[in-house]
Design a protein around this motif. Sequence first.
Motif, PDB file in Angstrom:
ATOM      1  N   ASP A 171       0.819  -1.212   0.000  1.00 26.46           N
ATOM      2  CA  ASP A 171       0.000   0.000   0.000  1.00 26.46           C
ATOM      3  C   ASP A 171       0.853   1.263   0.000  1.00 26.46           C
ATOM      4  O   ASP A 171       0.416   2.319  -0.464  1.00 26.46           O
ATOM      5  N   PHE A 172       2.071   1.167   0.523  1.00 21.01           N
ATOM      6  CA  PHE A 172       2.944   2.343   0.591  1.00 21.01           C
ATOM      7  C   PHE A 172       3.449   2.765  -0.787  1.00 21.01           C
ATOM      8  O   PHE A 172       3.925   3.884  -0.965  1.00 21.01           O
ATOM      9  N   LYS A 173       3.312   1.878  -1.780  1.00 18.41           N
ATOM     10  CA  LYS A 173       3.789   2.215  -3.120  1.00 18.41           C
ATOM     11  C   LYS A 173       3.044   3.419  -3.699  1.00 18.41           C
ATOM     12  O   LYS A 173       3.600   4.166  -4.498  1.00 18.41           O
ATOM     13  N   ILE A 174       1.794   3.596  -3.277  1.00 21.76           N
ATOM     14  CA  ILE A 174       0.986   4.670  -3.839  1.00 21.76           C
ATOM     15  C   ILE A 174       1.621   6.038  -3.596  1.00 21.76           C
ATOM     16  O   ILE A 174       1.479   6.960  -4.402  1.00 21.76           O
ATOM     17  N   TYR A 175       2.358   6.170  -2.484  1.00 21.58           N
ATOM     18  CA  TYR A 175       2.954   7.462  -2.148  1.00 21.58           C
ATOM     19  C   TYR A 175       4.097   7.842  -3.102  1.00 21.58           C
ATOM     20  O   TYR A 175       4.540   8.984  -3.118  1.00 21.58           O
ATOM     21  N   PHE A 176       4.551   6.860  -3.871  1.00 26.05           N
ATOM     22  CA  PHE A 176       5.637   7.115  -4.814  1.00 26.05           C
ATOM     23  C   PHE A 176       5.136   7.233  -6.250  1.00 26.05           C
ATOM     24  O   PHE A 176       5.923   7.398  -7.170  1.00 26.05           O
ATOM     25  N   GLU A 177       3.797   7.132  -6.407  1.00 21.16           N
ATOM     26  CA  GLU A 177       3.205   7.312  -7.734  1.00 21.16           C
ATOM     27  C   GLU A 177       3.124   8.805  -8.039  1.00 21.16           C
ATOM     28  O   GLU A 177       2.647   9.596  -7.224  1.00 21.16           O
ATOM     29  N   CYS A 191      -3.507  18.192  -9.890  1.00 18.67           N
ATOM     30  CA  CYS A 191      -3.977  16.835  -9.620  1.00 18.67           C
ATOM     31  C   CYS A 191      -4.874  16.372 -10.761  1.00 18.67           C
ATOM     32  O   CYS A 191      -5.881  17.008 -11.073  1.00 18.67           O
ATOM     33  N   TYR A 239      -0.439  10.454  -7.705  1.00 21.45           N
ATOM     34  CA  TYR A 239      -0.909  10.600  -6.330  1.00 21.45           C
ATOM     35  C   TYR A 239      -0.116  11.671  -5.601  1.00 21.45           C
ATOM     36  O   TYR A 239      -0.666  12.470  -4.845  1.00 21.45           O
ATOM     37  N   PHE A 240       1.183  11.703  -5.844  1.00 17.31           N
ATOM     38  CA  PHE A 240       2.058  12.677  -5.175  1.00 17.31           C
ATOM     39  C   PHE A 240       1.616  14.101  -5.510  1.00 17.31           C
ATOM     40  O   PHE A 240       1.561  14.972  -4.641  1.00 17.31           O
ATOM     41  N   VAL A 254      -1.375  15.046  -3.425  1.00 18.60           N
ATOM     42  CA  VAL A 254      -1.058  15.271  -2.019  1.00 18.60           C
ATOM     43  C   VAL A 254      -0.437  16.651  -1.827  1.00 18.60           C
ATOM     44  O   VAL A 254      -0.779  17.393  -0.897  1.00 18.60           O
TER      45      VAL A 254
END
Length: 297
Positions: free
Chosen positions: A81-87, A102, A90-91, A94
């Motif tokens: 699930d943490f992979k999404i923060y490196f997309e 966005c 998505y970044f 945020v």
Amino acid sequence: MLKRVNENTLTEGKNKYINISTNGSTIHERTTYLEHILDKKRLRSVVFSMDHGLSLHRRDFPVNTDPDNWMYLFDQTVLNDFKIYFEEGYFKCVIGSPFLPCDLRRMTSKKSNKWYEKGQVSDWKISGIDGWRSKKGRWKLIKSRARRIINSTPFVKKDSTDYIADLHRLKDIAKENRGTKFILVVPPYSMLYLKLMYSHNNRMFSEYRNFLSNIYQVFEKSPNVRLLYLDGNPLTSDLNNYIDMRHYTGPVLDYLIDAIKSDENHLTENFSMRFHNMENSLQEYDYSEFMTNYEEN
């Protein structure tokens, strides 16, 4: 295509509906969402949109992005699930910077009656031909789509998903969850949209018919599946019930909500006869006012 369905009007006692419609999603994408949800929760009923416009023409992924690229969010490995923060997409959402806009779809669950009422007021202002051509109307989009249909211009360069495989996948999900009632909704497109296909684009109209026929064939023996197919209903001939050729509001929306609440099931009807009756209605439908505006602008 179910975004405007007020979940609060469907909620009764412990049966609480939550509308999690996502803009522009395909059957392929929604089935993936549903599969994950049913793996986590036991649902009494599911209202599922069978949007033939997207499923047939399958706009190139991304509508935002190919869901198969981020299905790791729905696997059993929490660390994934943490992979999404490196997309990148998505970044950007945020950070929220004007320099990094966005592009992802945003979705809000459990909306209030006030939210839906406000939306209906906004919809009325851009409904019907006059509303379509108003400052905030969707005339540019409507004319572009009509031109593609009339000129037989493909909506996409190539198909990106197999909707028949998606239908069978959805059927298997229903079979595996017999305690859940599945209500499949073919979004009631305007008679104008169908008339344009019927009169100007035989290939597209044939695809449309085959799509509906496949739904009937795949689900006709599924005991926990109902189908609501409202195309050809007299309400769909009034363009004042539409904010463009496909997105409905007002009486059409109210009729659909009542149908969801009822036991109505068009899988019990003879598809060939029903479609033939709808074709008769299309033959009689007068779309000259739209064509006059289309040709003038």
